[in-house]
Motif scaffolding. Sequence first.
Motif, short mmCIF file in Angstrom:
data_model
loop_
_atom_site.label_atom_id
_atom_site.label_comp_id
_atom_site.label_asym_id
_atom_site.label_seq_id
_atom_site.Cartn_x
_atom_site.Cartn_y
_atom_site.Cartn_z
N GLN A 172 0.83 -1.20 0.00
CA GLN A 172 0.00 0.00 0.00
C GLN A 172 0.87 1.26 0.00
N GLU A 173 0.43 2.27 -0.72
CA GLU A 173 1.23 3.50 -0.84
C GLU A 173 1.20 4.34 0.42
N ALA A 174 0.07 4.40 1.11
CA ALA A 174 -0.08 5.29 2.26
C ALA A 174 0.94 5.02 3.37
N PRO A 175 1.09 3.78 3.85
CA PRO A 175 2.09 3.55 4.91
C PRO A 175 3.51 3.78 4.45
N VAL A 176 3.78 3.52 3.17
CA VAL A 176 5.12 3.77 2.64
C VAL A 176 5.42 5.27 2.68
N ASN A 177 4.43 6.09 2.32
CA ASN A 177 4.62 7.54 2.35
C ASN A 177 4.92 8.03 3.76
N GLU A 178 4.32 7.38 4.76
CA GLU A 178 4.56 7.78 6.15
C GLU A 178 6.00 7.50 6.58
N MET A 179 6.64 6.56 5.93
CA MET A 179 8.00 6.17 6.30
C MET A 179 9.08 6.84 5.44
N THR A 180 8.67 7.63 4.46
CA THR A 180 9.62 8.21 3.51
C THR A 180 10.71 9.02 4.17
N GLU A 181 10.34 9.81 5.17
CA GLU A 181 11.32 10.66 5.84
C GLU A 181 12.02 9.96 7.00
N ILE A 182 11.65 8.72 7.24
CA ILE A 182 12.20 7.99 8.40
C ILE A 182 13.17 6.90 7.97
N ALA A 183 12.73 6.06 7.03
CA ALA A 183 13.57 4.95 6.57
C ALA A 183 14.65 5.44 5.61
N THR A 184 15.68 4.65 5.46
CA THR A 184 16.74 4.96 4.50
C THR A 184 16.22 4.91 3.09
N GLN A 185 15.40 3.88 2.78
CA GLN A 185 14.76 3.73 1.48
C GLN A 185 13.35 3.21 1.69
N THR A 186 12.46 3.55 0.78
CA THR A 186 11.09 3.03 0.84
C THR A 186 10.68 2.55 -0.54
N LEU A 187 9.70 1.64 -0.57
CA LEU A 187 9.25 1.11 -1.85
C LEU A 187 7.83 0.59 -1.71
N VAL A 188 6.99 0.92 -2.69
CA VAL A 188 5.67 0.32 -2.80
C VAL A 188 5.81 -0.91 -3.70
N ALA A 189 5.58 -2.10 -3.14
CA ALA A 189 5.76 -3.33 -3.92
C ALA A 189 5.07 -4.49 -3.23
N ASP A 190 4.75 -5.49 -4.02
CA ASP A 190 4.12 -6.72 -3.52
C ASP A 190 5.22 -7.75 -3.28
N THR A 191 5.50 -8.03 -2.02
CA THR A 191 6.62 -8.92 -1.69
C THR A 191 6.29 -10.39 -1.94
N ARG A 192 5.08 -10.67 -2.41
CA ARG A 192 4.76 -12.05 -2.83
C ARG A 192 5.35 -12.35 -4.20
N ASP A 193 5.85 -11.32 -4.85
CA ASP A 193 6.44 -11.46 -6.19
C ASP A 193 7.93 -11.75 -6.04
N GLU A 194 8.35 -12.92 -6.48
CA GLU A 194 9.75 -13.32 -6.34
C GLU A 194 10.70 -12.33 -7.01
N GLU A 195 10.30 -11.79 -8.16
CA GLU A 195 11.17 -10.86 -8.87
C GLU A 195 11.38 -9.57 -8.07
N VAL A 196 10.37 -9.15 -7.33
CA VAL A 196 10.51 -7.96 -6.48
C VAL A 196 11.61 -8.18 -5.45
N LEU A 197 11.57 -9.31 -4.77
CA LEU A 197 12.58 -9.59 -3.75
C LEU A 197 13.95 -9.79 -4.37
N ARG A 198 13.97 -10.37 -5.54
CA ARG A 198 15.26 -10.57 -6.21
C ARG A 198 15.89 -9.22 -6.57
N GLU A 199 15.07 -8.30 -7.08
CA GLU A 199 15.57 -6.97 -7.46
C GLU A 199 15.98 -6.15 -6.23
#
Length: 220
Positions: A34-61
Amino acid sequence: MKKSFAVLGLGRFGQSVVETLAETHQDVLAVDVQEAPVNEMTEIATQTLVADTRDEEVLRELNIDTFDYVIVGIGNNMEASILTTMLAKELGAEKVIAKAETSDHGRVLKRVGADQVIFPERDMGHSIVRKLLSNHILNFIDLSDKYTLAEVVITDPTFVNQNLIQLNLRQRFDLTIIAIQHDQKINISPQPTDMVMLHDVLTVVGPIEHVEALDEALKK
C-alpha cells in the motif's frame, strides 16, 4: 555497528520497527503493498518502496539476500506473510524474523524457513503480566521460548555491598550479568570484583524460570 534491515509490511508493528531502527541510525528499507504507509516512512527509513513482496522478482531486485535481517511484519494477510517469508529464505536471506498472528501461523512460518517467529501482541501481554506479578523485574526481552534478558532491581540487603564473585549468580541461578546500572551510570562490561549496591539494576541473561527464581529470592 550499523547493520542493514529490510522491513516488509508496514502495519503498526512494521512502522514501529522502522522508527526504532531509524532512531539507532541503522540502514532500513521499508516496503509495503500500500502506498499510504510507505509515504509515512519516507522521511524515516533509509529507502522506501511500494511493492508486492509475494512477487519473487521484487525480492530478487531488492537483493534481499544482502540484508543482515529481513523482518516480515505482514499481519493481516497470512498468505502474503508465509509466501514472503518462504521466498526471502529461498533467495538467500540469512536471517528472517517473521511476525505471527496465531500459533498455527507461527508453526507454518517456521516450516517455510523463518529463523525466528515473534508474537507481538502475545509477548506484550506476557510482559505486562510478568511485571505485575514480580516485585523486582523492570523489563523482559524474551530471546526464545526458554531464555530471556531481564532488568532486575536489587533491594534485598543480603544482595548488596557484595561483588559479583560473592553474589555468584551464575552458580546460584544460572544467570549471566551483562550490565550494572548505578544511578544514571551503566557499566556494560562488569568485572568480577565490581560491587552491587542498593537499588542497582542488573541486566541478566538466562533461563526464564531462573530469572523468576531470582525475583522470588529477592522478595525474602
